[in-house]
Write an enzyme that holds these catalytic residues in place. Structure first.
Site, PDB file in Angstrom:
ATOM      1  CG  ASP A  86      31.115  13.281 -52.522  1.00  0.00           C
ATOM      2  OD1 ASP A  86      32.110  13.990 -52.752  1.00  0.00           O
ATOM      3  OD2 ASP A  86      31.129  12.353 -51.684  1.00  0.00           O
TER       4      ASP A  86
ATOM      5  CG  LEU B 239      13.811  24.989 -59.219  1.00  0.00           C
ATOM      6  CD1 LEU B 239      13.306  23.811 -58.391  1.00  0.00           C
ATOM      7  CD2 LEU B 239      14.853  24.496 -60.229  1.00  0.00           C
TER       8      LEU B 239
ATOM      9  CG  HIS C 298      35.532  21.739 -57.633  1.00  0.00           C
ATOM     10  ND1 HIS C 298      34.778  20.788 -56.987  1.00  0.00           N
ATOM     11  CD2 HIS C 298      36.690  21.832 -56.915  1.00  0.00           C
ATOM     12  CE1 HIS C 298      35.429  20.349 -55.929  1.00  0.00           C
ATOM     13  NE2 HIS C 298      36.605  20.963 -55.863  1.00  0.00           N
TER      14      HIS C 298
HETATM   15  C1  FPP Z   1      32.262  17.624 -53.693  1.00  0.00           C
HETATM   16  O1  FPP Z   1      33.196  16.897 -54.452  1.00  0.00           O
HETATM   17  C2  FPP Z   1      32.009  18.920 -54.314  1.00  0.00           C
HETATM   18  C3  FPP Z   1      32.239  20.137 -53.733  1.00  0.00           C
HETATM   19  C4  FPP Z   1      32.709  20.299 -52.346  1.00  0.00           C
HETATM   20  C5  FPP Z   1      32.019  21.396 -54.487  1.00  0.00           C
HETATM   21  C6  FPP Z   1      30.745  21.436 -55.272  1.00  0.00           C
HETATM   22  C7  FPP Z   1      30.727  22.698 -56.061  1.00  0.00           C
HETATM   23  C8  FPP Z   1      30.272  22.802 -57.311  1.00  0.00           C
HETATM   24  C9  FPP Z   1      29.688  21.684 -58.070  1.00  0.00           C
HETATM   25  C10 FPP Z   1      30.378  24.120 -58.009  1.00  0.00           C
HETATM   26  C11 FPP Z   1      29.417  25.167 -57.512  1.00  0.00           C
HETATM   27  C12 FPP Z   1      27.988  24.794 -57.632  1.00  0.00           C
HETATM   28  C13 FPP Z   1      26.950  25.653 -57.781  1.00  0.00           C
HETATM   29  C14 FPP Z   1      25.578  25.107 -57.836  1.00  0.00           C
HETATM   30  C15 FPP Z   1      27.100  27.108 -57.927  1.00  0.00           C
HETATM   31  P1  FPP Z   1      34.613  16.571 -53.835  1.00  0.00           P
HETATM   32  O2  FPP Z   1      35.556  17.675 -54.195  1.00  0.00           O
HETATM   33  O3  FPP Z   1      34.491  16.342 -52.355  1.00  0.00           O
HETATM   34  O4  FPP Z   1      34.973  15.253 -54.589  1.00  0.00           O
HETATM   35  P2  FPP Z   1      35.861  14.032 -54.050  1.00  0.00           P
HETATM   36  O5  FPP Z   1      35.142  13.467 -52.846  1.00  0.00           O
HETATM   37  O6  FPP Z   1      35.893  13.086 -55.205  1.00  0.00           O
HETATM   38  O7  FPP Z   1      37.215  14.594 -53.708  1.00  0.00           O
END
Ligand code: FPP
Length: 238
Positions: free
Chosen positions: A20, A131, A37
């Site tokens: 997050d 893994l 992201h």
């Molecule tokens: C949460 O942060 C993150 C996500 C919903 C997306 C996570 C995706 C990645 C890290 C890329 C893909 C990963 C892999 C392993 C292929 P948020 O956007 O909710 O952050 P915020 O709460 O600060 O708005």
């Protein structure tokens, strides 16, 4: 990375991570959420390498929830594009490190090209003995349970045969052990529908750092904290 104080017996077999804070990381820098992201993906890659080097058996990464479709269409397609690109471009890395990729979540409601990419990489890495990275994509704990219940009904299972084992066997990855440690970054104290059934006895570790700021040392710190927990699984200390 300082792994001196981590005893092998204290390394969890299965770690789940709620990655997050990508959006907040970008906002703090006056950048677009998508940049967060992108940086988040680079952290995910680094943590997969660290987890593999540490000998962790299973790592579940919460990349996209069943609720994340509510986000702007551009953000959703950016994340899906990142996942596709990651799975395609990292095959040599998976092979070199013997990393097996698996999926948790609802395949049926994923865009067909993403579902196809996931099926492909899962099949190509299925025999790799290192893994196991479970990519939770279009995943929701409630959705997983609903799909499990549907299967039980379709199989005409009698009520007396419905046990915890029967439900567990119909989840997305029945052979993957329950998570020992669940890490959430960006200081939020919520489960956000992550591994609801499987996390019954997981230890939680909340880090204030935003996911794109995470490092191998933070993972080592979370594991050290886990090693100091007293896990009783509902019993009493002996
Ligand atoms: C949460 O942060 C993150 C996500 C919903 C997306 C996570 C995706 C990645 C890290 C890329 C893909 C990963 C892999 C392993 C292929 P948020 O956007 O909710 O952050 P915020 O709460 O600060 O708005």
């Amino acid at each position: 990375m300082n792994t001196d104080r981590i005893h092998a017996a204290n390394i969890p077999a299965h770690i789940g991570i709620i990655m997050d804070g990508n959006g907040r990381w970008a906002k703090k820098r006056g950048q677009l959420r998508t940049q967060g992201h992108l940086e988040g993906l680079s952290r995910a890659k680094a943590i997969v390498q660290t987890a593999s080097d540490m000998g962790i058996r299973y790592l579940t990464l919460y990349a996209f929830s069943t609720e994340n479709w509510k986000r702007a269409a551009e953000e959703v397609s950016f994340i899906m594009g990142l996942v596709k690109q990651y799975l395609r471009s990292e095959f040599a890395f998976f092979r070199k490190n013997h990393i097996r990729i698996r999926h948790a979540g609802d395949m049926e409601t994923l865009p067909p090209d993403i579902a196809g990419e996931i099926r492909g990489v899962c099949a190509e890495t299925a025999a790799f003995p290192g893994l196991q990275v479970v990519l939770a994509l279009n995943y929701g704990g409630r959705n997983e349970l609903v799909r499990a219940v549907k299967r039980i009904v379709q199989e005409h299972t009698a009520a007396e045969h419905i046990t915890e084992g029967c439900i567990g066997a119909r989840l997305d990855n029945p052979d993957v052990p329950d998570p020992d440690l669940i890490i959430r970054t960006a200081g939020e104290f919520r489960t956000s529908n992550f591994l609801l059934w499987e996390a019954a006895y997981a230890e939680y570790y909340i880090s204030d750092k935003l996911w794109p700021d995470w490092s191998a040392e933070d993972l080592a710190e979370a594991i050290r904290a886990y090693g100091n927990r007293d896990r009783r699984f509902g019993g009493v200390q002996q």
